[in-house]
Design a protein around this motif. Structure first.
Motif, PDB file in Angstrom:
ATOM      1  N   GLN A 429      18.289  51.947 -48.501  1.00 56.01           N
ATOM      2  CA  GLN A 429      18.017  53.399 -48.306  1.00 56.01           C
ATOM      3  C   GLN A 429      17.415  53.679 -47.234  1.00 56.01           C
ATOM      4  N   ALA A 430      16.809  52.756 -46.400  1.00 51.88           N
ATOM      5  CA  ALA A 430      16.091  53.166 -45.031  1.00 51.88           C
ATOM      6  C   ALA A 430      17.140  53.452 -44.060  1.00 51.88           C
ATOM      7  N   ASP A 431      18.327  52.546 -44.086  1.00 54.49           N
ATOM      8  CA  ASP A 431      19.106  52.809 -43.114  1.00 54.49           C
ATOM      9  C   ASP A 431      19.828  54.032 -43.174  1.00 54.49           C
ATOM     10  N   ALA A 432      20.262  54.604 -44.458  1.00 54.94           N
ATOM     11  CA  ALA A 432      20.953  55.839 -44.732  1.00 54.94           C
ATOM     12  C   ALA A 432      19.962  56.772 -44.354  1.00 54.94           C
ATOM     13  N   LEU A 433      18.982  56.692 -44.932  1.00 52.78           N
ATOM     14  CA  LEU A 433      17.968  58.089 -44.498  1.00 52.78           C
ATOM     15  C   LEU A 433      17.717  58.220 -42.973  1.00 52.78           C
ATOM     16  N   ILE A 434      17.605  57.050 -42.296  1.00 48.54           N
ATOM     17  CA  ILE A 434      17.271  57.239 -40.692  1.00 48.54           C
ATOM     18  C   ILE A 434      18.397  57.761 -40.317  1.00 48.54           C
ATOM     19  N   ALA A 435      19.698  57.410 -40.597  1.00 48.03           N
ATOM     20  CA  ALA A 435      21.056  58.114 -39.845  1.00 48.03           C
ATOM     21  C   ALA A 435      21.192  59.521 -40.218  1.00 48.03           C
ATOM     22  N   GLU A 436      20.511  59.740 -41.308  1.00 45.80           N
ATOM     23  CA  GLU A 436      20.722  61.125 -41.836  1.00 45.80           C
ATOM     24  C   GLU A 436      19.800  61.929 -41.112  1.00 45.80           C
ATOM     25  N   LEU A 437      18.446  61.602 -41.058  1.00 47.37           N
ATOM     26  CA  LEU A 437      17.505  62.362 -40.462  1.00 47.37           C
ATOM     27  C   LEU A 437      17.591  62.551 -38.813  1.00 47.37           C
ATOM     28  N   SER A 439      20.244  62.600 -37.399  1.00 50.36           N
ATOM     29  CA  SER A 439      21.435  63.695 -36.869  1.00 50.36           C
ATOM     30  C   SER A 439      21.278  65.232 -37.654  1.00 50.36           C
ATOM     31  N   ASP A 440      19.904  65.318 -38.196  1.00 49.41           N
ATOM     32  CA  ASP A 440      19.527  66.690 -38.782  1.00 49.41           C
ATOM     33  C   ASP A 440      19.616  67.623 -37.789  1.00 49.41           C
ATOM     34  N   HIS A 441      19.811  69.169 -37.994  1.00 45.77           N
ATOM     35  CA  HIS A 441      19.746  69.882 -37.222  1.00 45.77           C
ATOM     36  C   HIS A 441      18.129  70.457 -36.980  1.00 45.77           C
ATOM     37  N   ASP A 442      17.407  69.957 -37.835  1.00 50.39           N
ATOM     38  CA  ASP A 442      15.836  70.239 -37.970  1.00 50.39           C
ATOM     39  C   ASP A 442      14.918  69.541 -37.009  1.00 50.39           C
ATOM     40  N   ALA A 443      14.386  69.729 -35.969  1.00 48.76           N
ATOM     41  CA  ALA A 443      13.577  68.984 -34.965  1.00 48.76           C
ATOM     42  C   ALA A 443      12.413  68.236 -35.915  1.00 48.76           C
ATOM     43  N   ASN A 444      11.910  68.628 -36.826  1.00 46.67           N
ATOM     44  CA  ASN A 444      11.016  67.741 -37.739  1.00 46.67           C
ATOM     45  C   ASN A 444      11.657  66.829 -38.309  1.00 46.67           C
ATOM     46  N   ALA A 445      12.713  67.004 -38.824  1.00 50.62           N
ATOM     47  CA  ALA A 445      13.711  65.929 -39.582  1.00 50.62           C
ATOM     48  C   ALA A 445      13.800  64.879 -38.568  1.00 50.62           C
ATOM     49  N   ARG A 446      14.384  65.348 -37.419  1.00 48.30           N
ATOM     50  CA  ARG A 446      14.669  64.178 -36.387  1.00 48.30           C
ATOM     51  C   ARG A 446      13.367  63.188 -35.973  1.00 48.30           C
ATOM     52  N   MET A 447      12.513  63.931 -35.993  1.00 48.65           N
ATOM     53  CA  MET A 447      10.968  63.211 -35.603  1.00 48.65           C
ATOM     54  C   MET A 447      10.830  62.344 -36.545  1.00 48.65           C
ATOM     55  N   CYS A 448      10.785  62.477 -37.736  1.00 52.92           N
ATOM     56  CA  CYS A 448      10.761  61.837 -38.879  1.00 52.92           C
ATOM     57  C   CYS A 448      11.501  60.420 -38.908  1.00 52.92           C
ATOM     58  N   GLY A 449      13.031  60.700 -38.748  1.00 53.13           N
ATOM     59  CA  GLY A 449      13.847  59.555 -38.522  1.00 53.13           C
ATOM     60  C   GLY A 449      13.472  58.668 -37.530  1.00 53.13           C
ATOM     61  N   ALA A 450      12.909  59.160 -36.393  1.00 53.94           N
ATOM     62  CA  ALA A 450      12.340  58.009 -35.157  1.00 53.94           C
ATOM     63  C   ALA A 450      11.046  57.358 -35.852  1.00 53.94           C
ATOM     64  N   ASP A 461      19.296  50.787 -32.574  1.00 50.15           N
ATOM     65  CA  ASP A 461      20.648  51.204 -31.659  1.00 50.15           C
ATOM     66  C   ASP A 461      20.966  52.746 -31.727  1.00 50.15           C
ATOM     67  N   LEU A 462      20.864  53.363 -33.025  1.00 52.82           N
ATOM     68  CA  LEU A 462      20.984  54.567 -33.367  1.00 52.82           C
ATOM     69  C   LEU A 462      19.795  55.328 -32.793  1.00 52.82           C
ATOM     70  N   LEU A 463      18.708  54.907 -33.055  1.00 49.18           N
ATOM     71  CA  LEU A 463      17.573  55.475 -32.288  1.00 49.18           C
ATOM     72  C   LEU A 463      17.772  55.717 -30.515  1.00 49.18           C
ATOM     73  N   ARG A 464      18.048  54.390 -29.991  1.00 51.29           N
ATOM     74  CA  ARG A 464      18.341  54.843 -28.747  1.00 51.29           C
ATOM     75  C   ARG A 464      19.430  55.697 -28.432  1.00 51.29           C
ATOM     76  N   SER A 465      20.566  55.535 -29.315  1.00 51.80           N
ATOM     77  CA  SER A 465      21.393  56.762 -29.075  1.00 51.80           C
ATOM     78  C   SER A 465      20.901  58.157 -29.005  1.00 51.80           C
ATOM     79  N   ARG A 466      20.168  58.398 -30.025  1.00 56.21           N
ATOM     80  CA  ARG A 466      19.493  59.641 -30.279  1.00 56.21           C
ATOM     81  C   ARG A 466      18.822  60.157 -28.963  1.00 56.21           C
TER      82      ARG A 466
END
Length: 606
Positions: A429-437, A439-450, A461-466
């Motif tokens: 669940q964590a992996d899928a949710l982080i990847a989704e957040l 790549s979200d268009h909303d800045a708040n969601a991307r911060m939550c993903g981080a 690795d996905l966070l470094r790409s972000r």
């Protein structure tokens, strides 16, 4: 002609000689001139000529950070310098950014603190106490300085001397401060004595009546705390603070006679004394006494009886608050004891009040058990806070339940969603949710993903790409901090465009930044984080400051903080009355002073 011929014949030799001289002189000048200038300027740092001395000190300021020889030479001069010259040399090294241990020796550091402690300026004396607190390795040599500060005529100096004594574990200074003429200092000293375990024969029991209310309350808490650790002691851990509703008194703490408690102390004592008073024995109208007794009692049947008895008055604000306390204590939303009004209702206001009470009781029950509720208990109209707290139990539908909260404009709510999801979600669940957040268009969601990536250690690795792709400056700072790449993270706390609570949350999750984050929230001599009304209510139209209690309780950020606090913290009750919560937050600050002093390597002296 012969003369000209001889002159011309020597010309090649002359040119060669000049070239050889230049070849040697220029490099020598390049290497020797700076050293010669350094030697000259360092010899002038204690000159009697003011202009010459200031020129030399300016040289020290300019070169101290890049030339260790300058620092070494100045430090070598300082032991023999008089006080005025010592201060000038110290200021030059300080402006050069190198006045710290090391390279400064312990003897020079202690001399500097001694000069500060003896200065006429109270701010200098306060600084001496604060700097001493950050030098635990020198605790034995600092005892005299702290003792001097504890007797200073200025209350703020004495306050900081008390805090330094706690960090350096100077129990005698703490005991002396318990009798300070300033009530706030004496009260903190009593609380610190309890937190430090200064008990038994070390703490002289005081007269509650002779003390000011703030000191008496602190005495009462410390007596209750220390008596629980004394076998055979007659204190609140055994017989209780309050003897009865008709005759409240303190047992064994003010021998030979018992001290009767004024109502304010009685209400406070009720919180310290489980089962000291039966709920049924509290006279009507004593709301605070009843409230705090409910927080402390272990008599769960009595709590349920009270809820049933007062269910008909559930829309009265006072009764509603007390029902929430009962739900919090029992971990039960009281649906049987306090049923909703029958439907349909002719009065829309009554129906709305029922809905509010229902959400309040469910939230209180969730916060009590921290076990969450079944997914069926969360409806589409429920608040973000209920959604987040329900996620504690995890489950297959965890992500759909909390997903909308990651777009919330309130940073405290997003932080809470991240903290609880990081703990409750499965790795998949964590992996899928982080990847989704991310790549979200909303800045708040991307911060939550981080934040989720940092707190779970997943999808890095996905966070470094972000981090490479991110164009939003604020989000990029949060991503960088989540990756652990920001050593200057405290600077972000001063910016209004960066969510301060999210910065602190990320710092709390990194061991090297955890002490600094707790200092920013709790340490009295570190600049505290400034929160305003928008921290807990993004729709606020003013920037009115809010205190830490409001952030922890109204913003429910307490559930984030407590996940990263060291074990043994005193805690804060989210359903206590405001006065008691303020006391608990102050107790938390003092506990951190004691905790940070346990590990001398936690803080460096600088």
């Amino acid at each position: 002609m012969s003369l000209k011929r001889r002159d011309l014949s020597r010309l090649p030799l002359l040119v060669i000689s000049l070239m050889a001289t230049m070849t040697l002189t220029i490099p020598l000048a390049y290497f020797l001139a700076p050293r010669a200038l350094r030697t000259l300027r360092l010899s002038q740092t204690t000159s009697t000529d003011v202009v010459v001395r200031q020129r030399a000190l300016s040289y020290v300021v300019q070169h101290a950070a890049t030339d260790p020889a300058v620092v070494a030479a100045v430090l070598a001069k300082m032991p023999a310098a008089n006080d005025a010259a010592f201060v000038e040399l110290m200021n030059a090294l300080d402006l050069g950014g190198v006045w710290r241990r090391p390279p400064v020796t312990d003897d020079l550091w202690l001399r500097w603190l001694d000069l500060l402690a003896g200065d006429k300026d109270r701010l200098s004396r306060i600084s001496a106490m604060q700097l001493a607190a950050d030098a635990p390795a020198l605790a034995q040599r600092l005892a005299g300085l702290i003792q001097r500060g504890s007797g200073d005529p200025d209350a703020d100096v004495r306050y900081n001397a008390l805090y330094a004594a706690v960090t350096l574990r100077m129990d005698r200074v703490v005991r002396q401060a318990m009798n300070d003429r300033e009530p706030a200092i004496a009260a903190d000293a009593w609380l610190l004595a309890g937190l430090m375990g200064i008990s038994g024969g070390q703490v002289e029991v005081g007269d509650l009546h002779a003390a000011s209310p703030v000191v008496a309350r602190a005495m009462l808490w410390t007596m209750a705390t220390t008596s629980r650790d004394r076998k055979g002691a007659d204190g609140p851990g055994e017989s209780g603070v309050v003897e009865s509703a008709e005759d409240p008194s303190v047992h064994g703490w003010s021998a030979p006679s018992q001290s009767r408690l004024v109502p304010a102390l009685r209400d406070f004592a009720a919180w310290l004394s489980p089962d000291a008073v039966k709920l049924e024995a509290i006279p009507p109208g004593h709301t605070l006494w009843l409230w705090r007794t409910m927080l402390a009692t272990t008599d769960e049947p009595a709590l349920r009886r009270w809820a049933v008895r007062h269910a008909a008055d559930k829309h009265d604000p006072t009764v509603r608050a007390l029902l929430a306390v009962i739900a919090y204590r029992l971990g039960d939303a009281l649906t049987a004891e306090v049923p909703r009004s029958p439907k349909p209702l002719p009065d829309d206001q009554t129906r709305d009040a029922d809905q509010v009470l229902d959400q309040v009781l469910r939230l209180a029950a969730m916060e009590s058990s921290q076990a969450g509720v079944s997914p069926a208990a969360i409806g589409p109209d429920d608040s973000d806070l209920l959604r987040v707290m329900s996620a504690v139990s995890g489950g297959a539908d965890l992500v759909p339940r909390v997903r909308p909260v990651f777009h919330s404009p309130a940073s405290t709510m997003r932080d809470l969603a991240c903290a609880i999801t990081a703990k409750a979600a499965t790795p998949e669940q964590a992996d899928a949710l982080i990847a989704e957040l991310l790549s979200d268009h909303d800045a708040n969601a991307r911060m939550c993903g981080a934040v989720l990536a940092a707190w779970t250690g997943r999808q890095m690795d996905l966070l470094r790409s972000r981090d490479r792709l991110e164009n939003d400056w604020v989000v990029k700072q949060i991503v960088s901090l989540a990756l652990g790449d920001r050593s200057d993270w405290t600077g972000l706390l001063a910016r209004d465009d960066v969510p301060r609570t999210t910065v602190l949350m990320l710092a709390l999750g990194q061991p090297d930044k955890l002490p600094g984050a707790l200092d920013s929230l709790l340490c009295p001599w570190v600049q505290q984080v400034a929160f305003d009304a928008r921290t807990i209510n993004p729709r606020a139209t003013t920037q009115q400051p809010v205190d830490l209690r409001q952030v922890l309780i109204e913003g429910r950020w307490w559930h984030v903080l407590r996940m990263r606090l060291p074990a043994g913290h005193p805690g804060v009750d989210p359903w206590a009355d405001e006065e008691l919560q303020r006391f608990q937050v102050e107790l938390l600050r003092l506990w951190w002073l004691v905790e940070r002093g346990k590990d001398g390597t936690r803080r460096g002296a600088s």
